[in-house]
Scaffold this active site. Structure first.
Site, PDB file in Angstrom:
ATOM      1  N   ARG A 125     -88.110  69.259  24.427  1.00  0.00           N
ATOM      2  CA  ARG A 125     -87.023  69.008  25.371  1.00  0.00           C
ATOM      3  C   ARG A 125     -85.864  69.499  24.767  1.00  0.00           C
ATOM      4  O   ARG A 125     -85.583  69.658  23.606  1.00  0.00           O
ATOM      5  CB  ARG A 125     -86.958  67.740  25.361  1.00  0.00           C
TER       6      ARG A 125
ATOM      7  N   LYS B 116     -78.297  70.052  24.950  1.00  0.00           N
ATOM      8  CA  LYS B 116     -77.125  70.640  24.107  1.00  0.00           C
ATOM      9  C   LYS B 116     -76.805  69.994  22.742  1.00  0.00           C
ATOM     10  O   LYS B 116     -76.331  70.958  21.937  1.00  0.00           O
ATOM     11  CB  LYS B 116     -76.009  70.769  25.387  1.00  0.00           C
ATOM     12  N   GLY B 117     -76.691  68.781  22.841  1.00  0.00           N
ATOM     13  CA  GLY B 117     -76.477  68.052  21.547  1.00  0.00           C
ATOM     14  C   GLY B 117     -75.191  66.976  21.742  1.00  0.00           C
ATOM     15  O   GLY B 117     -74.287  67.611  22.321  1.00  0.00           O
TER      16      GLY B 117
ATOM     17  N   ASP C 102     -86.203  61.699  20.184  1.00  0.00           N
ATOM     18  CA  ASP C 102     -84.970  62.048  20.373  1.00  0.00           C
ATOM     19  C   ASP C 102     -84.356  62.863  19.206  1.00  0.00           C
ATOM     20  O   ASP C 102     -85.092  62.552  18.005  1.00  0.00           O
ATOM     21  CB  ASP C 102     -83.877  60.871  20.407  1.00  0.00           C
TER      22      ASP C 102
HETATM   23  C1  LIG Z   1     -82.838  63.354  29.238  1.00  0.00           C
HETATM   24  C2  LIG Z   1     -81.726  63.772  28.077  1.00  0.00           C
HETATM   25  C3  LIG Z   1     -82.162  63.271  26.926  1.00  0.00           C
HETATM   26  C4  LIG Z   1     -81.234  63.414  25.920  1.00  0.00           C
HETATM   27  N1  LIG Z   1     -81.661  63.697  24.661  1.00  0.00           N
HETATM   28  C5  LIG Z   1     -80.751  63.922  23.754  1.00  0.00           C
HETATM   29  C6  LIG Z   1     -81.216  63.930  22.310  1.00  0.00           C
HETATM   30  O1  LIG Z   1     -82.195  63.455  21.766  1.00  0.00           O
HETATM   31  N2  LIG Z   1     -80.195  64.189  21.311  1.00  0.00           N
HETATM   32  C7  LIG Z   1     -79.056  64.862  21.605  1.00  0.00           C
HETATM   33  O2  LIG Z   1     -78.080  65.143  20.791  1.00  0.00           O
HETATM   34  N3  LIG Z   1     -78.514  64.699  22.998  1.00  0.00           N
HETATM   35  C8  LIG Z   1     -79.489  64.375  23.974  1.00  0.00           C
HETATM   36  N4  LIG Z   1     -78.924  64.225  25.275  1.00  0.00           N
HETATM   37  C9  LIG Z   1     -77.556  64.665  25.465  1.00  0.00           C
HETATM   38  C10 LIG Z   1     -77.185  65.884  25.534  1.00  0.00           C
HETATM   39  O3  LIG Z   1     -77.188  66.431  24.289  1.00  0.00           O
HETATM   40  C11 LIG Z   1     -75.853  66.192  25.944  1.00  0.00           C
HETATM   41  O4  LIG Z   1     -74.979  65.400  25.519  1.00  0.00           O
HETATM   42  C12 LIG Z   1     -75.703  65.709  27.685  1.00  0.00           C
HETATM   43  O5  LIG Z   1     -76.650  65.901  28.334  1.00  0.00           O
HETATM   44  C13 LIG Z   1     -74.478  66.481  28.187  1.00  0.00           C
HETATM   45  O6  LIG Z   1     -74.758  67.908  28.345  1.00  0.00           O
HETATM   46  P1  LIG Z   1     -74.955  68.751  29.438  1.00  0.00           P
HETATM   47  O7  LIG Z   1     -76.220  69.534  29.038  1.00  0.00           O
HETATM   48  O8  LIG Z   1     -75.153  67.788  30.620  1.00  0.00           O
HETATM   49  O9  LIG Z   1     -73.812  69.568  29.767  1.00  0.00           O
HETATM   50  P2  LIG Z   1     -72.370  69.366  30.076  1.00  0.00           P
HETATM   51  O10 LIG Z   1     -71.548  70.704  29.791  1.00  0.00           O
HETATM   52  O11 LIG Z   1     -71.870  68.416  28.824  1.00  0.00           O
HETATM   53  O12 LIG Z   1     -72.250  68.665  31.494  1.00  0.00           O
HETATM   54  C14 LIG Z   1     -72.452  69.597  32.431  1.00  0.00           C
HETATM   55  C15 LIG Z   1     -71.763  68.614  33.489  1.00  0.00           C
HETATM   56  O13 LIG Z   1     -72.495  67.533  33.671  1.00  0.00           O
HETATM   57  C16 LIG Z   1     -71.774  66.261  33.963  1.00  0.00           C
HETATM   58  N5  LIG Z   1     -71.597  65.403  32.757  1.00  0.00           N
HETATM   59  C17 LIG Z   1     -72.397  65.667  31.611  1.00  0.00           C
HETATM   60  N6  LIG Z   1     -72.316  64.409  30.887  1.00  0.00           N
HETATM   61  C18 LIG Z   1     -71.551  63.713  31.643  1.00  0.00           C
HETATM   62  C19 LIG Z   1     -71.189  62.303  31.390  1.00  0.00           C
HETATM   63  N7  LIG Z   1     -71.419  61.520  30.342  1.00  0.00           N
HETATM   64  N8  LIG Z   1     -70.222  61.622  32.345  1.00  0.00           N
HETATM   65  C20 LIG Z   1     -69.965  62.453  33.543  1.00  0.00           C
HETATM   66  N9  LIG Z   1     -70.528  63.270  33.726  1.00  0.00           N
HETATM   67  C21 LIG Z   1     -71.096  64.135  33.072  1.00  0.00           C
HETATM   68  C22 LIG Z   1     -70.237  66.893  34.172  1.00  0.00           C
HETATM   69  O14 LIG Z   1     -70.028  67.349  35.472  1.00  0.00           O
HETATM   70  C23 LIG Z   1     -70.354  68.073  33.305  1.00  0.00           C
HETATM   71  O15 LIG Z   1     -69.710  69.208  33.898  1.00  0.00           O
HETATM   72  C24 LIG Z   1     -80.075  63.992  26.208  1.00  0.00           C
HETATM   73  C25 LIG Z   1     -79.698  64.274  27.695  1.00  0.00           C
HETATM   74  C26 LIG Z   1     -80.699  64.164  28.547  1.00  0.00           C
HETATM   75  C27 LIG Z   1     -80.284  64.572  29.817  1.00  0.00           C
END
Ligand SMILES: Cc1cc2nc3c(=O)[nH]c(=O)nc-3n(C[C@H](O)[C@H](O)[C@H](O)COP(=O)(O)OP(=O)(O)OC[C@H]3O[C@@H](n4cnc5c(N)ncnc54)[C@H](O)[C@@H]3O)c2cc1C
Length: 305
Positions: free
Chosen positions: A182, A185-186, A132
């Site tokens: 991977r 967004k963060g 991560d």
């Molecule tokens: C497999 C995986 C590994 C990850 N590893 C890391 C890492 O190592 N470091 C790191 O900084 N981050 C990590 N993340 C988290 C990532 O950085 C984002 O914070 C998270 O994925 C939300 O961003 P999004 O791309 O889904 O977009 P967003 O714009 O946040 O979300 C898009 C849509 O998805 C839905 N959604 C997103 N999150 C939520 C929620 N919590 N509850 C309800 N609905 C939601 C909503 O409908 C939103 O409109 C990881 C995520 C995934 C899926």
């Protein structure tokens, strides 16, 4: 919204809040939306269910910033137990680890040693370890450790965050050596000197980096990108490119978190894409749970209700 996000992310680091709130039943109940339960058995039973219907799975033992060597050794033990059980249950799950949980705050060598143990065991069990990406202060060290270990271990992947200005340069520096990257967004509260705060900018940068990762010569070189997002616009945009370029699905994957956008998860799986679901377990879920709340403050309303 960004004020609520900042307050939530601050509270995930606050000692008093993070020790008091998890004791309340309603908080314990609400976290179950994002994790099947606290134990390894909860996580692996869900993996088994998901694998039966075609999803891939990733598991992560919750916890971060270990403060003592003993804590890091417990983390290693938890992951070794997980790797053993993945094997004995004939699952295809991989693991995803945080370097601060393996000792990055204590001693770099201890952290590397702990990680090597997991990589060796994962190799024996024919599985894989994602690293991560945590807060910005750990980025340099995380990349340094990754770049050292990738020379001897081919079952390791690294995460990049599209909200960081420097991620494009980091991606360029990794393309020749990293088979698995991977893209997320963060999830942390970072200073605006290093990180974008505007959602559209973060979105555009995600698309930009993902398109670099999907370039034909990059894929030919052996990169297998993992697009970790629940953003349907990003996913559809990438699928359009993938279809237009006739990229075989063995060359990339999508991944999402358990419990988030289940409708989209089913849709992506049913459109014949490789999709992995990341399942978390463990007792130290509070900071991770608050980051999930911060990603979509509507979750806070659900919690309050
Ligand atoms: C497999 C995986 C590994 C990850 N590893 C890391 C890492 O190592 N470091 C790191 O900084 N981050 C990590 N993340 C988290 C990532 O950085 C984002 O914070 C998270 O994925 C939300 O961003 P999004 O791309 O889904 O977009 P967003 O714009 O946040 O979300 C898009 C849509 O998805 C839905 N959604 C997103 N999150 C939520 C929620 N919590 N509850 C309800 N609905 C939601 C909503 O409908 C939103 O409109 C990881 C995520 C995934 C899926």
């Amino acid at each position: 919204m960004s004020l609520i996000r900042n307050i939530l992310l601050w509270s995930s680091k606050n000692y008093w809040i993070s020790h008091k709130l998890p004791k309340y039943k309603f908080v314990q109940k609400s976290v179950l939306r994002f994790m099947p339960g606290e134990t390894l058995d909860h996580a692996l039973s869900k993996c088994s269910e998901l694998e039966d219907i075609g999803y891939g799975t990733i598991i992560t033992y919750l916890g971060e910033n270990s403060l003592t060597k003993t804590q890091t050794l417990n983390t290693v033990k938890q992951y070794k137990d997980a790797l053993g059980s993945i094997d004995s249950r004939s699952l295809k799950s991989v693991i995803s680890v945080k370097l601060t949980q393996l000792g990055l705050d204590i001693d770099e060598e201890l952290c590397v040693d702990n990680l090597k143990q997991l990589l060796n065991m994962a190799d024996l069990k024919n599985t894989f370890v994602w690293i991560d990406m945590e807060e910005y202060i750990y980025l340099e060290l995380t990349l340094k450790i990754y770049k050292k270990l990738i020379q001897k271990h081919n079952n390791i992947g690294i995460t990049l965050q599209s909200y960081l200005y420097r991620s494009e340069d980091d991606l360029e520096s990794l393309l020749d050596i990293a088979p698995y990257i991977r893209l997320v967004k963060g999830a942390y509260a970072e200073d605006s000197s290093v990180s974008m705060h505007n959602r559209n900018e973060i979105y555009d940068n995600y698309i930009k980096l993902a398109n670099i990762m999907l370039e034909k010569n990059i894929l030919k070189n052996g990169l297998i990108p993992s697009f970790a997002t629940h953003d349907h616009q990003i996913i559809y945009s990438l699928i359009n490119k993938i279809n237009a370029d006739k990229i075989d699905k063995s060359h990339y994957e999508f991944s999402m978190l358990y419990g988030i956008r289940r409708d989209l998860q089913d849709e992506i799986l049913n459109s014949d894409q490789n999709l992995k679901i990341l399942i978390s377990y463990g007792e130290e879920w509070f900071p991770w749970y608050v980051r999930r709340l911060a990603e979509n403050p509507k979750n806070l309303i659900l919690l309050i209700k």
